[in-house]
Structure formats: structure tokens, C-alpha cells
Design a protein around this motif. Structure first.
Motif, PDB file in Angstrom:
ATOM      1  N   LYS A  98       0.814  -1.210   0.000  1.00  0.00           N
ATOM      2  CA  LYS A  98       0.000   0.000   0.000  1.00  0.00           C
ATOM      3  C   LYS A  98       0.853   1.268   0.000  1.00  0.00           C
ATOM      4  O   LYS A  98       1.824   1.368   0.735  1.00  0.00           O
TER       5      LYS A  98
ATOM      6  N   PHE B 277      -2.073  -1.314  -3.953  1.00  0.00           N
ATOM      7  CA  PHE B 277      -3.055  -0.273  -3.656  1.00  0.00           C
ATOM      8  C   PHE B 277      -2.375   1.083  -3.537  1.00  0.00           C
ATOM      9  O   PHE B 277      -1.333   1.189  -2.905  1.00  0.00           O
TER      10      PHE B 277
ATOM     11  N   SER C  66      -4.902  -0.999  -7.696  1.00  0.00           N
ATOM     12  CA  SER C  66      -6.151  -0.366  -7.294  1.00  0.00           C
ATOM     13  C   SER C  66      -5.811   1.025  -6.757  1.00  0.00           C
ATOM     14  O   SER C  66      -5.209   1.147  -5.698  1.00  0.00           O
TER      15      SER C  66
ATOM     16  N   TRP D 149      -9.569   4.478   3.466  1.00  0.00           N
ATOM     17  CA  TRP D 149      -9.731   3.567   2.338  1.00  0.00           C
ATOM     18  C   TRP D 149      -8.538   2.617   2.226  1.00  0.00           C
ATOM     19  O   TRP D 149      -8.713   1.419   2.044  1.00  0.00           O
TER      20      TRP D 149
ATOM     21  N   GLN E 199      -8.178  -1.904   2.494  1.00  0.00           N
ATOM     22  CA  GLN E 199      -7.874  -2.727   1.327  1.00  0.00           C
ATOM     23  C   GLN E 199      -7.223  -4.043   1.741  1.00  0.00           C
ATOM     24  O   GLN E 199      -6.411  -4.090   2.653  1.00  0.00           O
TER      25      GLN E 199
ATOM     26  N   ALA F 123      -7.655  -7.728  -4.170  1.00  0.00           N
ATOM     27  CA  ALA F 123      -6.973  -7.181  -5.347  1.00  0.00           C
ATOM     28  C   ALA F 123      -6.594  -8.296  -6.312  1.00  0.00           C
ATOM     29  O   ALA F 123      -6.728  -8.148  -7.524  1.00  0.00           O
TER      30      ALA F 123
END
Length: 137
Positions: A46, A80, A107, A120, A124, A129
């Protein structure tokens, strides 16, 4: 000029890139290479890409980000990206174009408020994903 334009650090759940000042495509490429090195060492899926405090048009970096950086970042584990918009129109346009280019491989979702981006990103899940990428393949 030696000014700091991005601070990259590993947080508990993600890697954060906090931008400031007037940035260019060259700045984005340099910082993205630094981010990639941290990503390779931490294997984090992320990224919080906070450009809320910038001006500048960095859109010329999008080709490089899509074709050079993205495959390496994905290989290192990126799945992400939460992007916090600048209020600068040119920066927003560059971010929107980047999102179109890299989705669904990564994403990516953009926000005007950092707390919403963080929320958000924390929600995730890596398995979701993988399922999404398999469904679009």
C-alpha cells in the motif's frame, strides 16, 4: 535547488509519500525511484501518495510511471494506492490520467481529504486485489 519536495517513510500499514512545493515530472521520477527502493526492502502493498501541498504539472512522468515504474513496483508488492489531490488543477489532471493508466493493475483511488484516503487504504485487502486482477484478465 536542493529543496525537499517529498518525504517517503514506512508507516505501520503502508508507505507514505508526502509531497510539498512546486514539483515537476523529473521530481516525480526521482521520488518514485526512491519509493521503489523502500518498497523492495519492506514488501508493502500500500502507498499513500499525498500531493495535497503541491503545485506543478507532472503529467510528463506518466508514461514512465506506467511503463517503467509500475511493473517494478508491482513485482515488489504494490497493489493499492490512495492519492490525495492537490487543489492545483494541473496536478489533479496528472493524477487522474495516472489513475486511468494504472488501474486495474494497481487499485488506485483519489481523494480530496487525507483522512478519507488513509481510511480507504487501511480497508484494502491483498486477496481482493488478486481476485479483481484475475477477473479482468
Amino acid at each position: 535547488m536542493g529543496d525537499v519536495y517529498v518525504t517517503i517513510q514506512h508507516k505501520e500499514e503502508y508507505i507514505e509519500a508526502k509531497w510539498q512545493g512546486h514539483i515537476t515530472a523529473d521530481n516525480v521520477v526521482s521520488a518514485s525511484l526512491a519509493f521503489l527502493e523502500l518498497l523492495k526492502s519492506k514488501r508493502c502493498s500500500k502507498l499513500l501518495n499525498d500531493k495535497s501541498d503541491v503545485t506543478g504539472d507532472w503529467q510528463e512522468a506518466n508514461d514512465w510511471l506506467q511503463f517503467e515504474w509500475l511493473p517494478c513496483a508491482m513485482e515488489a508488492g504494490l497493489r493499492f494506492m490512495a492519492h490525495v489531490y492537490s487543489f492545483n488543477m494541473f496536478s489533479q489532471l496528472a493524477a487522474r490520467e495516472l489513475q486511468e493508466r494504472i488501474t486495474p493493475e494497481v487499485s488506485m483511488k483519489s481523494f480530496y481529504e487525507r483522512p478519507l484516503a488513509e481510511e480507504w487504504l487501511r480497508k484494502q485487502d491483498d486477496t481482493a486485489a488478486a481476485d479483481q486482477r484475475a477477473a479482468t484478465a
